[in-house]
Scaffold this motif. Structure first.
Motif, PDB file in Angstrom:
ATOM      1  N   LEU A 112       0.863  -1.174   0.000  1.00  0.00           N
ATOM      2  CA  LEU A 112       0.000   0.000   0.000  1.00  0.00           C
ATOM      3  C   LEU A 112       0.903   1.227   0.000  1.00  0.00           C
ATOM      4  O   LEU A 112       1.686   1.440   0.922  1.00  0.00           O
ATOM      5  CB  LEU A 112      -0.915  -0.011   1.229  1.00  0.00           C
ATOM      6  CG  LEU A 112      -1.879   1.161   1.365  1.00  0.00           C
ATOM      7  CD1 LEU A 112      -2.775   1.312   0.137  1.00  0.00           C
ATOM      8  CD2 LEU A 112      -2.725   0.991   2.620  1.00  0.00           C
ATOM      9  N   HIS A 113       0.809   2.021  -1.051  1.00  0.00           N
ATOM     10  CA  HIS A 113       1.663   3.199  -1.213  1.00  0.00           C
ATOM     11  C   HIS A 113       1.061   4.415  -0.520  1.00  0.00           C
ATOM     12  O   HIS A 113       1.742   5.091   0.246  1.00  0.00           O
ATOM     13  CB  HIS A 113       1.883   3.479  -2.697  1.00  0.00           C
ATOM     14  CG  HIS A 113       2.659   4.720  -2.977  1.00  0.00           C
ATOM     15  ND1 HIS A 113       3.991   4.849  -2.646  1.00  0.00           N
ATOM     16  CD2 HIS A 113       2.285   5.895  -3.535  1.00  0.00           C
ATOM     17  CE1 HIS A 113       4.406   6.051  -2.997  1.00  0.00           C
ATOM     18  NE2 HIS A 113       3.394   6.710  -3.533  1.00  0.00           N
ATOM     19  N   CYS A 114      -0.206   4.705  -0.809  1.00  0.00           N
ATOM     20  CA  CYS A 114      -0.836   5.861  -0.171  1.00  0.00           C
ATOM     21  C   CYS A 114      -2.348   5.778  -0.273  1.00  0.00           C
ATOM     22  O   CYS A 114      -2.900   5.053  -1.097  1.00  0.00           O
ATOM     23  CB  CYS A 114      -0.325   7.181  -0.735  1.00  0.00           C
ATOM     24  SG  CYS A 114      -1.064   7.713  -2.284  1.00  0.00           S
ATOM     25  N   VAL A 115      -2.948   6.560   0.592  1.00  0.00           N
ATOM     26  CA  VAL A 115      -4.387   6.764   0.603  1.00  0.00           C
ATOM     27  C   VAL A 115      -4.607   8.255   0.465  1.00  0.00           C
ATOM     28  O   VAL A 115      -3.984   9.047   1.173  1.00  0.00           O
ATOM     29  CB  VAL A 115      -4.997   6.247   1.935  1.00  0.00           C
ATOM     30  CG1 VAL A 115      -6.386   6.786   2.144  1.00  0.00           C
ATOM     31  CG2 VAL A 115      -4.993   4.737   1.976  1.00  0.00           C
ATOM     32  N   ARG A 116      -5.457   8.627  -0.480  1.00  0.00           N
ATOM     33  CA  ARG A 116      -5.864  10.036  -0.602  1.00  0.00           C
ATOM     34  C   ARG A 116      -7.357  10.089  -0.359  1.00  0.00           C
ATOM     35  O   ARG A 116      -8.130   9.388  -1.017  1.00  0.00           O
ATOM     36  CB  ARG A 116      -5.533  10.620  -1.968  1.00  0.00           C
ATOM     37  CG  ARG A 116      -5.973  12.090  -2.065  1.00  0.00           C
ATOM     38  CD  ARG A 116      -5.348  12.822  -3.247  1.00  0.00           C
ATOM     39  NE  ARG A 116      -5.783  12.349  -4.522  1.00  0.00           N
ATOM     40  CZ  ARG A 116      -6.771  12.899  -5.238  1.00  0.00           C
ATOM     41  NH1 ARG A 116      -7.440  13.945  -4.783  1.00  0.00           N
ATOM     42  NH2 ARG A 116      -7.085  12.410  -6.410  1.00  0.00           N
ATOM     43  N   LEU A 117      -7.754  10.898   0.603  1.00  0.00           N
ATOM     44  CA  LEU A 117      -9.158  11.066   0.930  1.00  0.00           C
ATOM     45  C   LEU A 117      -9.560  12.482   0.575  1.00  0.00           C
ATOM     46  O   LEU A 117      -9.033  13.445   1.132  1.00  0.00           O
ATOM     47  CB  LEU A 117      -9.395  10.780   2.418  1.00  0.00           C
ATOM     48  CG  LEU A 117     -10.845  10.794   2.882  1.00  0.00           C
ATOM     49  CD1 LEU A 117     -11.681   9.773   2.125  1.00  0.00           C
ATOM     50  CD2 LEU A 117     -10.913  10.548   4.383  1.00  0.00           C
ATOM     51  N   GLN A 118     -10.465  12.597  -0.383  1.00  0.00           N
ATOM     52  CA  GLN A 118     -10.941  13.901  -0.818  1.00  0.00           C
ATOM     53  C   GLN A 118     -12.273  14.176  -0.137  1.00  0.00           C
ATOM     54  O   GLN A 118     -13.237  13.441  -0.319  1.00  0.00           O
ATOM     55  CB  GLN A 118     -11.097  13.939  -2.332  1.00  0.00           C
ATOM     56  CG  GLN A 118     -11.381  15.316  -2.830  1.00  0.00           C
ATOM     57  CD  GLN A 118     -10.901  15.527  -4.250  1.00  0.00           C
ATOM     58  OE1 GLN A 118     -10.145  14.740  -4.790  1.00  0.00           O
ATOM     59  NE2 GLN A 118     -11.345  16.601  -4.843  1.00  0.00           N
ATOM     60  N   GLU A 119     -12.287  15.237   0.676  1.00  0.00           N
ATOM     61  CA  GLU A 119     -13.476  15.605   1.443  1.00  0.00           C
ATOM     62  C   GLU A 119     -14.400  16.518   0.641  1.00  0.00           C
ATOM     63  O   GLU A 119     -15.618  16.379   0.676  1.00  0.00           O
ATOM     64  CB  GLU A 119     -13.049  16.295   2.736  1.00  0.00           C
ATOM     65  CG  GLU A 119     -14.185  16.654   3.656  1.00  0.00           C
ATOM     66  CD  GLU A 119     -13.699  17.329   4.916  1.00  0.00           C
ATOM     67  OE1 GLU A 119     -13.796  16.699   5.979  1.00  0.00           O
ATOM     68  OE2 GLU A 119     -13.218  18.479   4.817  1.00  0.00           O
ATOM     69  N   THR A 120     -13.813  17.460  -0.062  1.00  0.00           N
ATOM     70  CA  THR A 120     -14.553  18.370  -0.931  1.00  0.00           C
ATOM     71  C   THR A 120     -13.747  18.510  -2.222  1.00  0.00           C
ATOM     72  O   THR A 120     -12.625  18.013  -2.313  1.00  0.00           O
ATOM     73  CB  THR A 120     -14.729  19.771  -0.306  1.00  0.00           C
ATOM     74  OG1 THR A 120     -13.448  20.419  -0.252  1.00  0.00           O
ATOM     75  CG2 THR A 120     -15.345  19.697   1.093  1.00  0.00           C
ATOM     76  N   GLU A 121     -14.289  19.231  -3.185  1.00  0.00           N
ATOM     77  CA  GLU A 121     -13.526  19.407  -4.421  1.00  0.00           C
ATOM     78  C   GLU A 121     -12.252  20.205  -4.196  1.00  0.00           C
ATOM     79  O   GLU A 121     -11.322  20.137  -4.994  1.00  0.00           O
ATOM     80  CB  GLU A 121     -14.383  20.056  -5.510  1.00  0.00           C
ATOM     81  CG  GLU A 121     -14.784  21.479  -5.230  1.00  0.00           C
ATOM     82  CD  GLU A 121     -15.649  22.065  -6.333  1.00  0.00           C
ATOM     83  OE1 GLU A 121     -15.397  23.220  -6.719  1.00  0.00           O
ATOM     84  OE2 GLU A 121     -16.564  21.376  -6.802  1.00  0.00           O
ATOM     85  N   ASN A 122     -12.180  20.931  -3.083  1.00  0.00           N
ATOM     86  CA  ASN A 122     -11.008  21.752  -2.791  1.00  0.00           C
ATOM     87  C   ASN A 122     -10.081  21.176  -1.730  1.00  0.00           C
ATOM     88  O   ASN A 122      -8.967  21.667  -1.574  1.00  0.00           O
ATOM     89  CB  ASN A 122     -11.451  23.151  -2.342  1.00  0.00           C
ATOM     90  CG  ASN A 122     -12.183  23.885  -3.436  1.00  0.00           C
ATOM     91  OD1 ASN A 122     -11.825  23.806  -4.601  1.00  0.00           O
ATOM     92  ND2 ASN A 122     -13.244  24.576  -3.074  1.00  0.00           N
ATOM     93  N   ASN A 123     -10.531  20.181  -0.966  1.00  0.00           N
ATOM     94  CA  ASN A 123      -9.752  19.690   0.178  1.00  0.00           C
ATOM     95  C   ASN A 123      -9.551  18.190   0.113  1.00  0.00           C
ATOM     96  O   ASN A 123     -10.519  17.433   0.004  1.00  0.00           O
ATOM     97  CB  ASN A 123     -10.476  20.018   1.491  1.00  0.00           C
ATOM     98  CG  ASN A 123     -10.717  21.497   1.667  1.00  0.00           C
ATOM     99  OD1 ASN A 123      -9.924  22.324   1.256  1.00  0.00           O
ATOM    100  ND2 ASN A 123     -11.835  21.830   2.281  1.00  0.00           N
ATOM    101  N   SER A 124      -8.298  17.784   0.206  1.00  0.00           N
ATOM    102  CA  SER A 124      -7.987  16.358   0.280  1.00  0.00           C
ATOM    103  C   SER A 124      -6.737  16.165   1.129  1.00  0.00           C
ATOM    104  O   SER A 124      -5.968  17.103   1.359  1.00  0.00           O
ATOM    105  CB  SER A 124      -7.801  15.748  -1.103  1.00  0.00           C
ATOM    106  OG  SER A 124      -6.636  16.259  -1.731  1.00  0.00           O
ATOM    107  N   VAL A 125      -6.580  14.940   1.600  1.00  0.00           N
ATOM    108  CA  VAL A 125      -5.454  14.562   2.456  1.00  0.00           C
ATOM    109  C   VAL A 125      -4.808  13.318   1.848  1.00  0.00           C
ATOM    110  O   VAL A 125      -5.515  12.421   1.380  1.00  0.00           O
ATOM    111  CB  VAL A 125      -5.941  14.236   3.883  1.00  0.00           C
ATOM    112  CG1 VAL A 125      -4.852  13.627   4.720  1.00  0.00           C
ATOM    113  CG2 VAL A 125      -6.506  15.479   4.550  1.00  0.00           C
ATOM    114  N   GLU A 126      -3.486  13.260   1.861  1.00  0.00           N
ATOM    115  CA  GLU A 126      -2.759  12.067   1.448  1.00  0.00           C
ATOM    116  C   GLU A 126      -1.966  11.547   2.632  1.00  0.00           C
ATOM    117  O   GLU A 126      -1.344  12.322   3.357  1.00  0.00           O
ATOM    118  CB  GLU A 126      -1.792  12.375   0.309  1.00  0.00           C
ATOM    119  CG  GLU A 126      -2.479  12.619  -1.000  1.00  0.00           C
ATOM    120  CD  GLU A 126      -1.475  12.871  -2.116  1.00  0.00           C
ATOM    121  OE1 GLU A 126      -1.420  12.046  -3.050  1.00  0.00           O
ATOM    122  OE2 GLU A 126      -0.775  13.895  -2.034  1.00  0.00           O
TER     123      GLU A 126
END
Length: 137
Positions: free
Chosen positions: A119-133
């Motif tokens: 598993l390399h990474c997880v990106r969670l996009q909360e809104t069209e402007n905000n995401s976390v990797e």
């Protein structure tokens, strides 16, 4: 090394708050995200694994397997749920996107190892402007 990413979606409610703070302090720090009646998002989850191409199949991992892992260990637990109340791996944790991405990573990691991918990474996009990797560091 080849990287492959799968996108899944889920809808979930949450609120950002600390029980040891007053409602006023929670509102001052977290704003509308501390709404006592919760709020929700339509999340997009991007899961990236890495590995070598299997010469027999041409795959790093069968995408059906990848989909089933993500849906079994994350989506089924989070979709149309209250992150603060209903999600076992989030119990007792701040339901921020940052913490959610980290905990999702740890939920998925051992299940991919069985298929000889990392598993390399997880990106969670909360809104069209905000995401976390999160890369597991």
């Amino acid at each position: 090394m080849i990287y492959i990413t799968r996108r899944e979606r889920f809808c979930a409610a949450h609120k950002l708050y600390r029980e040891d703070w007053s409602q006023e302090q929670n509102e001052a720090v977290f704003g509308y995200c501390s709404n006592p009646n919760w709020h929700g998002h339509n999340y997009e989850l991007f899961v990236t694994v890495k590995g070598q191409i299997n010469p027999e199949t041409g795959f790093v991992i069968d995408l059906k397997v990848m989909k089933n892992i993500i849906r079994t260990y994350v989506i089924s637990k989070m979709d149309h749920k209250n992150v603060n109340l209903d999600v076992d791996f989030m119990r007792g944790k701040m339901a921020s996107t940052e913490v959610m991405a980290k905990e999702i990573f740890h939920q998925l990691k051992p299940h991919f190892e069985r298929y000889n991918v990392t598993l390399h990474c997880v990106r969670l996009q909360e809104t069209e402007n905000n995401s976390v990797e999160y890369f597991g560091e």
